[in-house]
Design a protein around this motif. Structure first.
Motif, PDB file in Angstrom:
ATOM      1  N   LEU A  56       0.833  -1.202   0.000  1.00  0.00           N
ATOM      2  CA  LEU A  56       0.000   0.000   0.000  1.00  0.00           C
ATOM      3  C   LEU A  56       0.870   1.254   0.000  1.00  0.00           C
ATOM      4  CD1 LEU A  56      -3.073   0.446   0.021  1.00  0.00           C
ATOM      5  CD2 LEU A  56      -2.925   0.742   2.495  1.00  0.00           C
ATOM      6  N   ALA A  57       1.918   1.240   0.817  1.00  0.00           N
ATOM      7  CA  ALA A  57       2.822   2.388   0.873  1.00  0.00           C
ATOM      8  C   ALA A  57       3.538   2.587  -0.462  1.00  0.00           C
ATOM      9  CB  ALA A  57       3.841   2.193   1.991  1.00  0.00           C
ATOM     10  N   ALA A  58       3.937   1.493  -1.107  1.00  0.00           N
ATOM     11  CA  ALA A  58       4.627   1.595  -2.397  1.00  0.00           C
ATOM     12  C   ALA A  58       3.698   2.131  -3.480  1.00  0.00           C
ATOM     13  CB  ALA A  58       5.178   0.230  -2.804  1.00  0.00           C
ATOM     14  N   LEU A  59       2.424   1.761  -3.426  1.00  0.00           N
ATOM     15  CA  LEU A  59       1.457   2.272  -4.402  1.00  0.00           C
ATOM     16  C   LEU A  59       1.196   3.764  -4.189  1.00  0.00           C
ATOM     17  CD1 LEU A  59      -1.064  -0.713  -4.422  1.00  0.00           C
ATOM     18  CD2 LEU A  59       0.358   0.037  -6.343  1.00  0.00           C
ATOM     19  N   ALA A  60       1.318   4.231  -2.949  1.00  0.00           N
ATOM     20  CA  ALA A  60       1.101   5.648  -2.653  1.00  0.00           C
ATOM     21  C   ALA A  60       2.331   6.494  -2.962  1.00  0.00           C
ATOM     22  CB  ALA A  60       0.722   5.821  -1.184  1.00  0.00           C
ATOM     23  N   GLY A 112      -1.138   3.366   8.169  1.00  0.00           N
ATOM     24  CA  GLY A 112      -0.693   3.518   9.543  1.00  0.00           C
ATOM     25  C   GLY A 112      -0.067   4.872   9.783  1.00  0.00           C
ATOM     26  N   ARG A 113       0.813   4.918  10.729  1.00  0.00           N
ATOM     27  CA  ARG A 113       1.461   6.175  11.092  1.00  0.00           C
ATOM     28  C   ARG A 113       2.913   6.178  10.648  1.00  0.00           C
ATOM     29  NH1 ARG A 113      -2.269  10.087  12.968  1.00  0.00           N
ATOM     30  NH2 ARG A 113      -4.119   8.859  13.365  1.00  0.00           N
ATOM     31  N   GLY A 114       3.214   5.470   9.590  1.00  0.00           N
ATOM     32  CA  GLY A 114       4.575   5.398   9.089  1.00  0.00           C
ATOM     33  C   GLY A 114       4.958   6.621   8.278  1.00  0.00           C
ATOM     34  N   ASP A 115       6.074   6.509   7.568  1.00  0.00           N
ATOM     35  CA  ASP A 115       6.629   7.631   6.820  1.00  0.00           C
ATOM     36  C   ASP A 115       5.661   8.149   5.762  1.00  0.00           C
ATOM     37  OD1 ASP A 115       8.919   9.347   5.964  1.00  0.00           O
ATOM     38  OD2 ASP A 115       8.737   8.146   4.139  1.00  0.00           O
ATOM     39  N   THR A 116       4.983   7.244   5.044  1.00  0.00           N
ATOM     40  CA  THR A 116       4.068   7.672   3.986  1.00  0.00           C
ATOM     41  C   THR A 116       2.928   8.506   4.555  1.00  0.00           C
ATOM     42  OG1 THR A 116       4.575   5.697   2.687  1.00  0.00           O
ATOM     43  CG2 THR A 116       2.573   6.885   2.117  1.00  0.00           C
ATOM     44  N   TYR A 117       2.383   8.077   5.677  1.00  0.00           N
ATOM     45  CA  TYR A 117       1.286   8.816   6.311  1.00  0.00           C
ATOM     46  C   TYR A 117       1.736  10.226   6.684  1.00  0.00           C
ATOM     47  CZ  TYR A 117      -2.172  10.153   9.831  1.00  0.00           C
ATOM     48  OH  TYR A 117      -3.121  10.828  10.546  1.00  0.00           O
ATOM     49  N   HIS A 118       2.893  10.336   7.320  1.00  0.00           N
ATOM     50  CA  HIS A 118       3.378  11.643   7.754  1.00  0.00           C
ATOM     51  C   HIS A 118       3.694  12.542   6.562  1.00  0.00           C
ATOM     52  CE1 HIS A 118       3.423  10.827  12.016  1.00  0.00           C
ATOM     53  NE2 HIS A 118       4.084   9.700  11.823  1.00  0.00           N
ATOM     54  N   ARG A 119       4.201  11.962   5.488  1.00  0.00           N
ATOM     55  CA  ARG A 119       4.477  12.758   4.290  1.00  0.00           C
ATOM     56  C   ARG A 119       3.180  13.272   3.670  1.00  0.00           C
ATOM     57  NH1 ARG A 119       7.846   8.993   0.616  1.00  0.00           N
ATOM     58  NH2 ARG A 119       7.759  10.753  -0.841  1.00  0.00           N
ATOM     59  N   LEU A 120       2.144  12.453   3.656  1.00  0.00           N
ATOM     60  CA  LEU A 120       0.848  12.894   3.133  1.00  0.00           C
ATOM     61  C   LEU A 120       0.287  14.047   3.964  1.00  0.00           C
ATOM     62  CD1 LEU A 120      -0.895   9.523   2.221  1.00  0.00           C
ATOM     63  CD2 LEU A 120      -0.430  11.409   0.646  1.00  0.00           C
ATOM     64  N   MET A 121       0.402  13.951   5.281  1.00  0.00           N
ATOM     65  CA  MET A 121      -0.087  15.021   6.143  1.00  0.00           C
ATOM     66  C   MET A 121       0.707  16.306   5.920  1.00  0.00           C
ATOM     67  SD  MET A 121      -2.666  13.749   7.663  1.00  0.00           S
ATOM     68  CE  MET A 121      -2.895  12.837   6.120  1.00  0.00           C
ATOM     69  N   GLU A 122       2.026  16.168   5.766  1.00  0.00           N
ATOM     70  CA  GLU A 122       2.877  17.331   5.531  1.00  0.00           C
ATOM     71  C   GLU A 122       2.552  17.986   4.194  1.00  0.00           C
ATOM     72  OE1 GLU A 122       5.871  20.192   6.048  1.00  0.00           O
ATOM     73  OE2 GLU A 122       4.947  18.801   7.482  1.00  0.00           O
ATOM     74  N   VAL A 123       2.323  17.170   3.169  1.00  0.00           N
ATOM     75  CA  VAL A 123       1.960  17.688   1.846  1.00  0.00           C
ATOM     76  C   VAL A 123       0.659  18.488   1.932  1.00  0.00           C
ATOM     77  CG1 VAL A 123       0.984  16.926  -0.354  1.00  0.00           C
ATOM     78  CG2 VAL A 123       3.193  16.053   0.380  1.00  0.00           C
TER      79      VAL A 123
END
Length: 240
Positions: A56-60, A112-123
Motif C-alpha cells: 500500500l505504501a509503495a502504491l502511494a 498507519g502512522r509510518g513515513d508515507t502517512y506523515h508525508r501525506l499530512m505534511e503535503v
C-alpha cells in the motif's frame, strides 16, 4: 541495457496488487492471491515486500513524491501564482494517479502512522499554506482547505467522467470558492448586530490582506495559467 529482473518483478507485483485491491479491497486481498495471479510464491512476494502494508505504501509513493515536487516548485513563486500552480498541479497529479487514488481513498488509514502517512499530512499542510497565502485569516485558511478538496475528491467520486471534463469542472469550483464575497452577501454570524465578535473579526491586518487576496482570486489563475500546458507527471511516477 536490459532491465533489472527484480525491478520488473516488483512492478508486476504492484500492478497485480492494485488490480486485486480495486476488485476485492485491501482487507480481502491476501499475498497468496497476488502470488497466484502472477504465478509466484508467497515467499517471492515477501522478498520484495516484507508485509502487505508495504504494498500500500509503495502504491502511494509516486503520488506523494509528485505532490512534494509540485510544492517545492511553487514555494518560491509569488503568492497568487503559487496558489494556482498548486491548485492546477494538484489536480493534474490527482488525475494522473486516478486508480491508486481511488484505492487509497478507502484504505489510506491502513498505511498507519509510518513515513508515507506523515508525508501525506505534511503535503496537505504545505498545500493549504501556499493556497491561503501569508498572514491568512481564518476564512482564507478554511477556503484553502476546501479548494484542495475541490481539486481532489471529485476524482474519486466521478470515475465515469473524462479527465478533460472533470478538470474543467473542478477548476471552476476552485475559482468560485476563492472568489470574493458579493457586496450584498448576508453577514456572517459574528457580524450580525449584538453578536460577540470572533477573534478574527474586524478590519485588522489579516482581514485586509485576505480581502486583497480574494479580490485577486476573482479572475482565477494568472494570465496564461489555464491556457498553458498541464503539469507533466513523469512516466516513472504514474500508476504501476
Amino acid at each position: 541495457m536490459t532491465a533489472d529482473p527484480a525491478d520488473d518483478t516488483r512492478t508486476r507485483i504492484l500492478r497485480a496488487a492494485l488490480d486485486l485491491f480495486a476488485e476485492h479491497g485491501y482487507q480481502r486481498t491476501s499475498l497468496r492471491q497476488i502470488g497466484e495471479r502472477l504465478r509466484l510464491s508467497k515467499t517471492a512476494i515477501l522478498y520484495h515486500f516484507p508485509a502487505k502494508e508495504h504494498l500500500l505504501a509503495a502504491l502511494a509513493e509516486p503520488l506523494v513524491a509528485d505532490l512534494e515536487a509540485l510544492l517545492d516548485s511553487a514555494q518560491s513563486q509569488p503568492t497568487e501564482r503559487a496558489r494556482w500552480t498548486v491548485l492546477e498541479g494538484w489536480l493534474d497529479i490527482m488525475l494522473a494517479h486516478r486508480r491508486p487514488l481511488g484505492m487509497l481513498f478507502h484504505d489510506i488509514a491502513l498505511i498507519g502512522r509510518g513515513d508515507t502517512y506523515h508525508r501525506l499530512m505534511e503535503v496537505a499542510m504545505r498545500a493549504n499554506d501556499l493556497i491561503a497565502g501569508p498572514n491568512a485569516g481564518r476564512r482564507e485558511r478554511v477556503l484553502a482547505v476546501q479548494a484542495v478538496g475541490a481539486c481532489s475528491d471529485p476524482v474519486v467520486f466521478f470515475t465515469d467522467v473524462s479527465d478533460e471534463v472533470l478538470r474543467a469542472d473542478m477548476l471552476d469550483g476552485a475559482r468560485r470558492l476563492l472568489a470574493p464575497l458579493p457586496a450584498d452577501a448576508a453577514p456572517r454570524p459574528h457580524e450580525e448586530a449584538g453578536a460577540e465578535p470572533h477573534e478574527d473579526a474586524g478590519a485588522g491586518p489579516h482581514e485586509e490582506a485576505g480581502a486583497g487576496r480574494r479580490a485577486e482570486a476573482t479572475a482565477g489563475p494568472p494570465t496564461g495559467a489555464t491556457a498553458g500546458p498541464r503539469t507533466t507527471v513523469p512516466p516513472s511516477r504514474r500508476e504501476p
